[in-house]
Design an enzyme around this catalytic site. Structure first.
Site, PDB file in Angstrom:
ATOM      1  CB  SER A 176      41.154  36.181  43.275  1.00  0.00           C
ATOM      2  OG  SER A 176      41.027  34.800  43.506  1.00  0.00           O
ATOM      3  CG  ASP A 257      35.429  33.848  37.828  1.00  0.00           C
ATOM      4  OD1 ASP A 257      36.554  33.408  38.097  1.00  0.00           O
ATOM      5  OD2 ASP A 257      35.130  35.055  37.906  1.00  0.00           O
ATOM      6  CG  HIS A 289      39.837  33.564  38.705  1.00  0.00           C
ATOM      7  ND1 HIS A 289      38.825  33.878  39.577  1.00  0.00           N
ATOM      8  CD2 HIS A 289      40.992  33.675  39.433  1.00  0.00           C
ATOM      9  CE1 HIS A 289      39.315  34.165  40.766  1.00  0.00           C
ATOM     10  NE2 HIS A 289      40.635  34.047  40.707  1.00  0.00           N
TER      11      HIS A 289
END
Length: 314
Positions: A176, A257, A289
């Site tokens: 991320s 995602d 995610h």
């Protein structure tokens, strides 16, 4: 630069917790910390963590990082600078030799949450194969600013090279916001540091590579980036031509995602490829995610297997 039109839609697309099919957005971050963290108090206590929503005390159960610390030879809180968070956690190989490769893990948390204390969960499958794992700490927002975070990660690599001359090959892994910081490392002009880390591979997981759309979302409330800062720190805008010794890059993205995260991963991998980099895009089915990175603690997980193959025992 984003094709998403309305402000609310943009907010949704840059809110990863909204896109998971397995947990609702109010509990998935708690669940993520329960899997990865070191237990004890929330690492961002009193710093406006998105999870805490203010200076509230949280007690976390034993989790992945705590188990990793208990099972590996470690050197914790090693300072690479003078800042409170400028520290490293090092997980040494189970059977160390004089030289060994190192995987450097850079945590996510939208540059304003999490810490190196949530980052050791992925160490056991690698240290058992003769690979050292280093979790990097850096100043998160609002104390930390984007320019400073990028510089801190670069300086942490310089410190590793200088402190441990036995390192033979550095491999980066970021998730991320950590994937963004790892990607910024790839655009570094190392001449100003007088050290060139031997980066042999980079694994970028569910990252953000163009910061400009974030300027128009809640994420920037803590970051307080200007357009100039966002552009200066967007890997998409600073892809350098690959040199003969350029490392291999794996860009991984989760099926669940958001469309914006998936778009950015695809476009950044295309930009790297166009500049001559050796890059692969791995689209992982059945994960979101959060568990796309949580599962790195599992030996059988496809990304764990890919990472182990990418980081050969020296």
């Amino acid at each position: 630069r984003s094709p998403v039109a309305s402000p609310q839609a943009l907010e949704d697309h840059y809110s990863p917790s909204r896109w998971s099919p397995r947990l609702d957005r109010d509990t998935i971050i708690d669940a993520h910390l329960a899997v990865t963290a070191a237990g004890g108090e929330c690492a961002a206590l009193g710093e406006g963590c998105a999870r805490c929503r203010g200076p509230v005390l949280h007690r976390l159960p034993p989790a992945g990082t705590e188990r990793a610390r208990a099972s590996a030879q470690t050197l914790l809180h090693v300072p690479y600078g003078n800042g409170d968070r400028e520290k490293l956690d090092i997980y040494f190989p189970t059977d160390p030799s004089n030289t060994f490769p190192v995987l450097v893990y850079i945590h996510g948390g939208y540059w304003q949450c999490l810490s190196k204390d949530d980052s050791g969960f992925a160490a056991p499958p690698l240290v058992s194969q003769g690979v050292a794992v280093v979790a990097v700490g850096y100043d998160i927002a609002p104390k930390g600013h984007m320019d400073a975070m990028v510089l801190q990660v670069r300086r942490s690599l310089v410190f590793l090279v200088q402190r441990y001359p036995g390192i033979r090959g550095i491999y980066l892994c970021g998730h991320s916001a950590g994937a963004h910081l790892a990607a910024m490392v790839l655009s570094t002009d190392w001449t100003e540091f007088q050290v060139v880390p031997d980066i042999k591979g980079t694994v970028l997981v569910s990252g953000v590579y163009d910061l400009e759309p974030i300027l128009h979302t809640y994420v920037n409330d803590a970051l307080n980036m200007s357009r100039e800062v966002a552009q200066r720190n967007s890997p998409m805008r600073h892809v350098t031509p690959a040199v003969p010794a350029a490392c291999e890059v794996l860009v991984a993205v989760a099926q669940h995602d958001s469309p914006e995260f998936r778009r950015q991963s695809q476009e950044y991998s295309q930009a790297l490829r166009a500049a001559g980099w050796s890059v692969s895009l791995l689209d992982l089915a059945g994960v979101d995610h959060f568990d796309i990175i949580e599962k790195l603690s599992e030996d059988s997980y496809v990304l764990t297997q890919v990472s182990r193959r990418a980081v050969p025992r020296w």
